[in-house]
Scaffold this motif. Structure first.
Motif, PDB file in Angstrom:
ATOM      1  N   ASP A 265       0.825  -1.212   0.000  1.00 36.48           N
ATOM      2  CA  ASP A 265       0.000   0.000   0.000  1.00 36.48           C
ATOM      3  C   ASP A 265       0.858   1.261   0.000  1.00 36.48           C
ATOM      4  N   ARG A 266       1.939   1.259   0.768  1.00 39.64           N
ATOM      5  CA  ARG A 266       2.810   2.431   0.795  1.00 39.64           C
ATOM      6  C   ARG A 266       3.510   2.644  -0.534  1.00 39.64           C
ATOM      7  N   THR A 267       3.935   1.525  -1.167  1.00 46.02           N
ATOM      8  CA  THR A 267       4.593   1.644  -2.475  1.00 46.02           C
ATOM      9  C   THR A 267       3.611   2.153  -3.528  1.00 46.02           C
ATOM     10  N   ALA A 268       2.378   1.674  -3.496  1.00 46.98           N
ATOM     11  CA  ALA A 268       1.376   2.120  -4.474  1.00 46.98           C
ATOM     12  C   ALA A 268       0.976   3.569  -4.258  1.00 46.98           C
ATOM     13  N   SER A 269       1.026   4.057  -3.022  1.00 45.99           N
ATOM     14  CA  SER A 269       0.638   5.438  -2.741  1.00 45.99           C
ATOM     15  C   SER A 269       1.760   6.434  -2.978  1.00 45.99           C
ATOM     16  N   GLY A 270       2.951   5.980  -3.292  1.00 45.32           N
ATOM     17  CA  GLY A 270       4.076   6.879  -3.545  1.00 45.32           C
ATOM     18  C   GLY A 270       5.041   6.985  -2.398  1.00 45.32           C
ATOM     19  N   ASP A 271       4.748   6.405  -1.235  1.00 45.97           N
ATOM     20  CA  ASP A 271       5.625   6.433  -0.070  1.00 45.97           C
ATOM     21  C   ASP A 271       6.316   5.083   0.054  1.00 45.97           C
ATOM     22  N   ARG A 272       7.251   4.832  -0.832  1.00 46.16           N
ATOM     23  CA  ARG A 272       7.891   3.512  -0.878  1.00 46.16           C
ATOM     24  C   ARG A 272       8.821   3.331   0.314  1.00 46.16           C
ATOM     25  N   PRO A 273       8.736   2.193   1.032  1.00 51.82           N
ATOM     26  CA  PRO A 273       9.663   1.934   2.153  1.00 51.82           C
ATOM     27  C   PRO A 273      11.092   1.747   1.662  1.00 51.82           C
ATOM     28  N   ASP A 274      12.003   1.731   2.622  1.00 52.91           N
ATOM     29  CA  ASP A 274      13.412   1.561   2.265  1.00 52.91           C
ATOM     30  C   ASP A 274      13.693   0.171   1.712  1.00 52.91           C
ATOM     31  N   ARG A 275      13.000  -0.842   2.253  1.00 48.31           N
ATOM     32  CA  ARG A 275      13.217  -2.212   1.798  1.00 48.31           C
ATOM     33  C   ARG A 275      11.907  -2.780   1.271  1.00 48.31           C
ATOM     34  N   VAL A 276      11.884  -3.084  -0.011  1.00 48.32           N
ATOM     35  CA  VAL A 276      10.709  -3.657  -0.671  1.00 48.32           C
ATOM     36  C   VAL A 276      11.166  -4.874  -1.458  1.00 48.32           C
ATOM     37  N   THR A 277      10.494  -5.994  -1.261  1.00 49.56           N
ATOM     38  CA  THR A 277      10.845  -7.192  -2.008  1.00 49.56           C
ATOM     39  C   THR A 277      10.311  -7.108  -3.426  1.00 49.56           C
ATOM     40  N   ALA A 278      10.805  -8.002  -4.277  1.00 47.62           N
ATOM     41  CA  ALA A 278      10.371  -8.004  -5.668  1.00 47.62           C
ATOM     42  C   ALA A 278       8.894  -8.329  -5.789  1.00 47.62           C
ATOM     43  N   ALA A 279       8.400  -9.223  -4.918  1.00 46.98           N
ATOM     44  CA  ALA A 279       6.984  -9.579  -4.965  1.00 46.98           C
ATOM     45  C   ALA A 279       6.105  -8.411  -4.527  1.00 46.98           C
ATOM     46  N   GLU A 280       6.530  -7.656  -3.530  1.00 45.39           N
ATOM     47  CA  GLU A 280       5.757  -6.498  -3.078  1.00 45.39           C
ATOM     48  C   GLU A 280       5.735  -5.402  -4.124  1.00 45.39           C
ATOM     49  N   LEU A 281       6.874  -5.170  -4.787  1.00 49.30           N
ATOM     50  CA  LEU A 281       6.913  -4.171  -5.857  1.00 49.30           C
ATOM     51  C   LEU A 281       6.034  -4.585  -7.025  1.00 49.30           C
ATOM     52  N   GLU A 282       6.065  -5.871  -7.361  1.00 47.91           N
ATOM     53  CA  GLU A 282       5.223  -6.355  -8.457  1.00 47.91           C
ATOM     54  C   GLU A 282       3.748  -6.215  -8.119  1.00 47.91           C
ATOM     55  N   ALA A 283       3.361  -6.511  -6.875  1.00 52.67           N
ATOM     56  CA  ALA A 283       1.966  -6.371  -6.478  1.00 52.67           C
ATOM     57  C   ALA A 283       1.516  -4.924  -6.540  1.00 52.67           C
ATOM     58  N   ALA A 284       2.397  -3.987  -6.153  1.00 56.01           N
ATOM     59  CA  ALA A 284       2.040  -2.565  -6.220  1.00 56.01           C
ATOM     60  C   ALA A 284       1.888  -2.102  -7.665  1.00 56.01           C
ATOM     61  N   VAL A 285       2.773  -2.549  -8.541  1.00 56.29           N
ATOM     62  CA  VAL A 285       2.681  -2.164  -9.959  1.00 56.29           C
ATOM     63  C   VAL A 285       1.402  -2.712 -10.582  1.00 56.29           C
ATOM     64  N   ILE A 286       1.077  -3.960 -10.279  1.00 58.19           N
ATOM     65  CA  ILE A 286      -0.154  -4.555 -10.827  1.00 58.19           C
ATOM     66  C   ILE A 286      -1.390  -3.814 -10.300  1.00 58.19           C
ATOM     67  N   GLN A 287      -1.349  -3.457  -9.023  1.00 60.25           N
ATOM     68  CA  GLN A 287      -2.483  -2.738  -8.430  1.00 60.25           C
ATOM     69  C   GLN A 287      -2.689  -1.386  -9.115  1.00 60.25           C
ATOM     70  N   LEU A 288      -1.619  -0.657  -9.365  1.00 58.95           N
ATOM     71  CA  LEU A 288      -1.750   0.642 -10.038  1.00 58.95           C
ATOM     72  C   LEU A 288      -2.148   0.479 -11.492  1.00 58.95           C
ATOM     73  N   ARG A 289      -1.661  -0.577 -12.136  1.00 57.82           N
ATOM     74  CA  ARG A 289      -2.038  -0.798 -13.538  1.00 57.82           C
ATOM     75  C   ARG A 289      -3.517  -1.141 -13.655  1.00 57.82           C
ATOM     76  N   LEU A 290      -4.037  -1.891 -12.694  1.00 60.95           N
ATOM     77  CA  LEU A 290      -5.461  -2.218 -12.716  1.00 60.95           C
ATOM     78  C   LEU A 290      -6.322  -0.974 -12.454  1.00 60.95           C
ATOM     79  N   TYR A 291      -5.765   0.031 -11.795  1.00 60.06           N
ATOM     80  CA  TYR A 291      -6.481   1.287 -11.615  1.00 60.06           C
ATOM     81  C   TYR A 291      -6.519   2.128 -12.890  1.00 60.06           C
TER      82      TYR A 291
END
Length: 200
Positions: free
Chosen positions: A138-164
């Motif tokens: 949620d933080r990555t999708a809202s623009g407030d990306r944490p310092d440590r984000v896994t590849a799966a979390e980044l992919e989920a955020a990108v897919i969520q924004l693309r579906l929007y």
């Protein structure tokens, strides 16, 4: 109370010292030396009179093959520090089987694929799919990306924004990844449109 402390003290008939009695009028050390030399009728030898018996030489016969059929040649035959003979190929196979069992136990129900060199690669563990933090998505999708984000979390955020319905430029700006990375994630998940549809 030890067994030696319960023995009576005598003057040894062999060495002449006052010590605990062991048997035949000898102290413990002389009696042990007398038994060691085969209980001679002449009595226990004096300390230092007779040399130590040479160790028995055992003829070690090394077979040509091990129990699993591996040839025990110079490169395959090994000895442990205790002098135990073992087959190098058998030990390698046992270690390989143990590693395979541990890998199967650790990556059970994961997405495991073979690599080009024949090894196994767990995409679930390397992508972090076994430990996904919804708050980080949620933080990555809202623009407030944490310092440590896994590849799966980044992919989920990108897919969520693309579906929007966001464009790749906005997705890359929000998630902090490159434009090509955002496009490749959407392409791998079937969220891109072919060129003919875009032209139409």
């Amino acid at each position: 109370m030890s067994d030696r402390s319960r023995r009576r003290t005598i003057v040894c008939a062999c060495c002449g010292q006052t010590a605990a009695h062991r048997g035949q009028g000898y102290c413990v050390a002389c009696y042990t030396r007398w038994v060691y030399h085969g209980r001679p009728t002449s009595g226990a030898p004096k300390p230092g009179e007779t040399p130590r018996k040479p160790p028995a030489k055992s003829t070690r016969v090394i077979p040509a093959f091990c129990q699993h059929g591996h040839r025990l040649a110079a490169k395959n035959l090994r000895f442990s520090p205790a002098g135990v003979r073992y087959c190098r190929a058998c030990r390698y196979e046992a270690e390989r089987a143990y590693a395979d069992r541990q890998f199967a136990k650790r990556h059970k129900d994961h997405d495991v694929i073979p690599t080009i060199d024949g090894r196994r690669y767990c995409r679930t563990c390397n992508r972090g799919e076994h430990d996904i933090d919804d708050m980080a998505i949620d933080r990555t999708a809202s623009g407030d990306r944490p310092d440590r984000v896994t590849a799966a979390e980044l992919e989920a955020a990108v897919i969520q924004l693309r579906l929007y319905g966001l464009t790749y430029e906005l997705i890359a700006a929000r998630t902090g990844c490159s434009l090509r990375h955002a496009w490749s994630i959407c392409k791998d998940n079937g969220l891109t449109r072919p060129r003919k549809e875009r032209a139409a």
